[in-house]
Design a protein around this motif. Structure first.
Motif, PDB file in Angstrom:
ATOM      1  N   TYR A   6       0.841  -1.195   0.000  1.00  0.00           N
ATOM      2  CA  TYR A   6       0.000   0.000   0.000  1.00  0.00           C
ATOM      3  C   TYR A   6       0.873   1.241   0.000  1.00  0.00           C
ATOM      4  CZ  TYR A   6       1.214   0.902   4.846  1.00  0.00           C
ATOM      5  OH  TYR A   6       1.902   1.208   5.988  1.00  0.00           O
ATOM      6  N   LEU A   7       0.209   2.390  -0.062  1.00  0.00           N
ATOM      7  CA  LEU A   7       0.893   3.676  -0.001  1.00  0.00           C
ATOM      8  C   LEU A   7       0.345   4.415   1.215  1.00  0.00           C
ATOM      9  CD1 LEU A   7       2.924   5.398  -1.522  1.00  0.00           C
ATOM     10  CD2 LEU A   7       1.055   6.233  -2.946  1.00  0.00           C
ATOM     11  N   ALA A   8       1.199   4.670   2.192  1.00  0.00           N
ATOM     12  CA  ALA A   8       0.765   5.287   3.450  1.00  0.00           C
ATOM     13  C   ALA A   8       0.166   6.671   3.245  1.00  0.00           C
ATOM     14  CB  ALA A   8       1.926   5.358   4.432  1.00  0.00           C
ATOM     15  N   CYS A  13      -6.115   4.111   0.502  1.00  0.00           N
ATOM     16  CA  CYS A  13      -5.472   2.992   1.206  1.00  0.00           C
ATOM     17  C   CYS A  13      -5.715   3.074   2.704  1.00  0.00           C
ATOM     18  CB  CYS A  13      -3.971   2.957   0.914  1.00  0.00           C
ATOM     19  SG  CYS A  13      -3.532   2.382  -0.739  1.00  0.00           S
ATOM     20  N   ARG A  14      -5.578   4.272   3.268  1.00  0.00           N
ATOM     21  CA  ARG A  14      -5.793   4.440   4.712  1.00  0.00           C
ATOM     22  C   ARG A  14      -7.237   4.096   5.088  1.00  0.00           C
ATOM     23  NH1 ARG A  14      -2.422   9.443   4.421  1.00  0.00           N
ATOM     24  NH2 ARG A  14      -4.357  10.608   4.418  1.00  0.00           N
ATOM     25  N   LYS A  15      -8.184   4.520   4.280  1.00  0.00           N
ATOM     26  CA  LYS A  15      -9.596   4.231   4.541  1.00  0.00           C
ATOM     27  C   LYS A  15      -9.854   2.716   4.500  1.00  0.00           C
ATOM     28  CE  LYS A  15     -14.023   4.837   2.321  1.00  0.00           C
ATOM     29  NZ  LYS A  15     -14.619   5.179   1.049  1.00  0.00           N
ATOM     30  N   LEU A  20     -10.512  -2.866   7.736  1.00  0.00           N
ATOM     31  CA  LEU A  20     -10.132  -4.278   7.756  1.00  0.00           C
ATOM     32  C   LEU A  20     -10.263  -4.898   9.145  1.00  0.00           C
ATOM     33  CD1 LEU A  20      -6.865  -4.176   5.618  1.00  0.00           C
ATOM     34  CD2 LEU A  20      -9.147  -4.869   4.864  1.00  0.00           C
ATOM     35  N   PRO A  21     -10.912  -6.058   9.223  1.00  0.00           N
ATOM     36  CA  PRO A  21     -10.910  -6.789  10.498  1.00  0.00           C
ATOM     37  C   PRO A  21      -9.579  -7.544  10.621  1.00  0.00           C
ATOM     38  CG  PRO A  21     -12.131  -8.029   8.855  1.00  0.00           C
ATOM     39  CD  PRO A  21     -11.703  -6.735   8.199  1.00  0.00           C
ATOM     40  N   PRO A  91      -4.572  -0.965  -3.145  1.00  0.00           N
ATOM     41  CA  PRO A  91      -3.585  -1.837  -2.489  1.00  0.00           C
ATOM     42  C   PRO A  91      -3.538  -3.216  -3.142  1.00  0.00           C
ATOM     43  CG  PRO A  91      -5.597  -1.787  -1.195  1.00  0.00           C
ATOM     44  CD  PRO A  91      -5.803  -0.851  -2.362  1.00  0.00           C
ATOM     45  N   VAL A  92      -2.464  -3.926  -2.873  1.00  0.00           N
ATOM     46  CA  VAL A  92      -2.344  -5.322  -3.287  1.00  0.00           C
ATOM     47  C   VAL A  92      -2.247  -6.145  -2.013  1.00  0.00           C
ATOM     48  CG1 VAL A  92      -0.919  -7.059  -4.440  1.00  0.00           C
ATOM     49  CG2 VAL A  92      -1.186  -4.801  -5.475  1.00  0.00           C
ATOM     50  N   PHE A  93      -3.154  -7.104  -1.882  1.00  0.00           N
ATOM     51  CA  PHE A  93      -3.150  -8.022  -0.744  1.00  0.00           C
ATOM     52  C   PHE A  93      -2.712  -9.393  -1.241  1.00  0.00           C
ATOM     53  CE2 PHE A  93      -6.428  -4.925   0.265  1.00  0.00           C
ATOM     54  CZ  PHE A  93      -6.258  -4.690   1.614  1.00  0.00           C
TER      55      PHE A  93
END
Length: 116
Positions: A6-8, A13-15, A20-21, A91-93
Motif C-alpha cells: 500500500y501507499l501510506a 489505502c488508509r480508509k 479491515l478486520p 492496495p495489493v493483498f
C-alpha cells in the motif's frame, strides 16, 4: 505471512486499512518507503497471471508520460512498476496464497471476508 502492499500517503489505502478486520494478521509494506523488489513483483505476477493486472492506469505518470497512447508489453508493465511505485495498482493483498489487486468494492469485500 499475509501482506498488504500500500501507499501510506494514499487516503483510499488508509480508509481501506481502517475497515479491515484482524489487520494485525497482515504485514504492512509501504511501497514508497520500501519499494517492491523484482522478486516480490514476480511473486505477484505468478499469482495474478500478468503484470498488466498489477499496473495502475490511473497513475498520474501514466497520463503525463503519454503511456496510454503506447502499445505496452508485459515487459514494459514490469519495468514501469519497478521504476516507480505509483504504477502499482493499490492496495495489493496477498492472503493465504491468493492475490487481491486494487480498491474496487468487490475486491475489498472479498479481502474483508477472508480476514474475518
Amino acid at each position: 505471512m499475509n501482506t498488504i502492499y500500500y501507499l501510506a500517503s494514499c487516503d483510499t489505502c488508509r480508509k481501506i486499512i481502517k475497515s479491515l478486520p484482524n489487520s494485525d494478521k497482515l504485514q504492512f509494506h509501504d511501497i514508497k518507503q520500501d519499494p517492491i523488489t523484482e522478486a516480490e513483483l514476480e511473486a505477484m505476477h505468478e499469482l495474478s497471471g500478468s503484470y498488466e493486472a498489477l499496473f495502475s492506469k490511473k497513475a498520474q505518470l501514466y497520463k503525463s508520460m503519454d503511456l496510454k497512447n503506447k502499445n505496452l508489453t508485459e515487459a514494459d508493465y514490469k519495468k514501469y512498476i519497478l521504476e516507480h511505485y505509483t504504477f502499482l495498482s493499490r492496495p495489493v493483498f496477498i492472503i493465504d496464497g491468493k492475490i487481491y489487486i486494487g480498491n474496487s468494492q468487490k475486491n475489498i469485500n472479498e479481502v474483508i471476508s477472508v480476514l474475518k
